[in-house]
Motif scaffolding. Sequence first.
Motif, PDB file in Angstrom:
ATOM      1  N   LYS A  41       0.828  -1.197   0.000  1.00 45.99           N
ATOM      2  CA  LYS A  41       0.000   0.000   0.000  1.00 45.99           C
ATOM      3  C   LYS A  41       0.868   1.254   0.000  1.00 45.99           C
ATOM      4  N   ASP A  42       0.599   2.126  -0.933  1.00 42.10           N
ATOM      5  CA  ASP A  42       1.309   3.416  -1.071  1.00 42.10           C
ATOM      6  C   ASP A  42       2.806   3.251  -1.324  1.00 42.10           C
ATOM      7  N   LEU A  43       3.229   2.044  -1.693  1.00 45.12           N
ATOM      8  CA  LEU A  43       4.665   1.808  -1.885  1.00 45.12           C
ATOM      9  C   LEU A  43       5.237   2.644  -3.026  1.00 45.12           C
ATOM     10  N   TRP A  44       4.511   2.712  -4.144  1.00 43.42           N
ATOM     11  CA  TRP A  44       5.004   3.400  -5.326  1.00 43.42           C
ATOM     12  C   TRP A  44       4.567   4.870  -5.394  1.00 43.42           C
ATOM     13  N   GLY A  45       3.784   5.314  -4.423  1.00 47.10           N
ATOM     14  CA  GLY A  45       3.278   6.683  -4.468  1.00 47.10           C
ATOM     15  C   GLY A  45       4.355   7.749  -4.584  1.00 47.10           C
ATOM     16  N   PRO A  46       5.360   7.771  -3.691  1.00 44.30           N
ATOM     17  CA  PRO A  46       6.420   8.778  -3.807  1.00 44.30           C
ATOM     18  C   PRO A  46       7.185   8.690  -5.128  1.00 44.30           C
ATOM     19  N   THR A  47       7.406   7.471  -5.619  1.00 45.85           N
ATOM     20  CA  THR A  47       8.120   7.310  -6.896  1.00 45.85           C
ATOM     21  C   THR A  47       7.338   7.935  -8.035  1.00 45.85           C
ATOM     22  N   VAL A  48       6.043   7.630  -8.108  1.00 48.91           N
ATOM     23  CA  VAL A  48       5.204   8.179  -9.176  1.00 48.91           C
ATOM     24  C   VAL A  48       5.174   9.696  -9.098  1.00 48.91           C
ATOM     25  N   ARG A  49       5.087  10.223  -7.907  1.00 48.85           N
ATOM     26  CA  ARG A  49       5.060  11.684  -7.746  1.00 48.85           C
ATOM     27  C   ARG A  49       6.380  12.323  -8.186  1.00 48.85           C
ATOM     28  N   MET A  50       7.495  11.683  -7.852  1.00 49.92           N
ATOM     29  CA  MET A  50       8.787  12.232  -8.273  1.00 49.92           C
ATOM     30  C   MET A  50       8.950  12.199  -9.781  1.00 49.92           C
ATOM     31  N   LEU A  51       8.409  11.155 -10.410  1.00 48.70           N
ATOM     32  CA  LEU A  51       8.525  11.042 -11.867  1.00 48.70           C
ATOM     33  C   LEU A  51       7.534  11.932 -12.598  1.00 48.70           C
ATOM     34  N   ALA A  52       6.312  12.007 -12.085  1.00 43.85           N
ATOM     35  CA  ALA A  52       5.248  12.715 -12.800  1.00 43.85           C
ATOM     36  C   ALA A  52       5.179  14.193 -12.466  1.00 43.85           C
TER      37      ALA A  52
END
Length: 427
Positions: free
Chosen positions: A95-106
């Motif tokens: 849960k929410d594992l990829w959230g920070p990554t997606v935000r940094m990329l997008a």
Amino acid sequence: MDKATFGFDPYHILLAGCGFAIILAYWLPRFLHGREPASSGLLILGGLAVFGIIPGVPDALSPLDRPRIWELASEFAVIIALFGTGIRIDRIIGKDLWGPTVRMLAIAMPLCILAVVALGIGVGLTLAAAVLLAAVLAPTDPVLAADVQVGPPTEGGEHPVRFALTTEAGLNDGLAFPFVYLAIFLVAASGGVSDWFGEWFGFYVGYKIVVGAAAGAAAGWLLGKILFSLPGHNPLANAGTGVIALAGVLVTYGLTELIEGYGFIAAFVMGIVLRRKEAEHDYHGRLHSFSSALEHSVTAILLVLLGGAIPSLLTYLDWPHALLGVALIFVIRPASGMLALVRTKLSVRQRGVVAFYGVRGIGSIYYLAYAGGQLDLVDEGALWATVTFTILLSTIVHGFSAGSVVWAATHEGEPEEDRARTAEAKA
């Protein structure tokens, strides 16, 4: 028979100088108490000290005259690093594992690109050169960021801060490529935007990203079968060395590029998918050790040679371009990252670490060398000088501080006695 004489072959001088600089870069930090700084900045400075004083060597190493050599060498280093980054990741579901990554990329990455474009135009670059500089400096580096990334496979305990920095570095090397092509289109286009925008967005943004991800996933699954399942009574992973997986990476990258996908994305995705196969098998540890040793060896030589080339690029570096690099490291990247990570579950300190530790390095060398081989760049000298300065600044600032700062952020909230025991064990 002629009397023996001593000669000074430039190639032998190059070998001896590289070896000497690498030994010093890894040896000298051992005299420091506790956590020693990352060696990447010392490797560049060592190359500058060893080769910068030898007449003719900086010009011989200059990427302005030999972009193809720099392109191929840095490309190989990034491919191996991306694959190695992928296989280090123990967990990809949560849960929410990829959230920070997606935000940094997008969010953070496009904001960084826009800001660098604006500053690039402000310091006198053409629009195409400013876009290229922004694209080249956009990706964080999977090669030089070991101190901020997750540890070897099967260790577990991956902190969200390290996971975000690892996955961001693994993906944004490939995702920066469309912006490099955008700069190439801006240089080469003779008509209006409508003549080429559809091709750029549809093919270079859409098709190549999807194909790269799909090819990497398929290759990782197939290689997993070859290593762990076929033949069932005597799988290759029980006795195989990392060279088999290296061969798989090279095949995957080469074939992906042949079908016009992004090979960088394929290499990273392949590592992630392969890691899922027999996840607890000790072969993953052997594979990581092999790829890490190869990656560090190639990278060390590249950084020493980059340091040796610095004197040939200094004439192109002025204060406005240097300040652009300073702004990226200390203002643009941190501010973009903090904005992107608003309302995530990371603490303010942890957001600050993810936002600040975007190491620039070998990926930037590859992209600029690739563009230099494709186009006759008007501002090529200024671009190389700015990128080299930014890499040096990043390796020094991030490398000398990452170990202790990232460690503190990932152990935030632990009881003081537990933190002390962990720190003592790490030391």
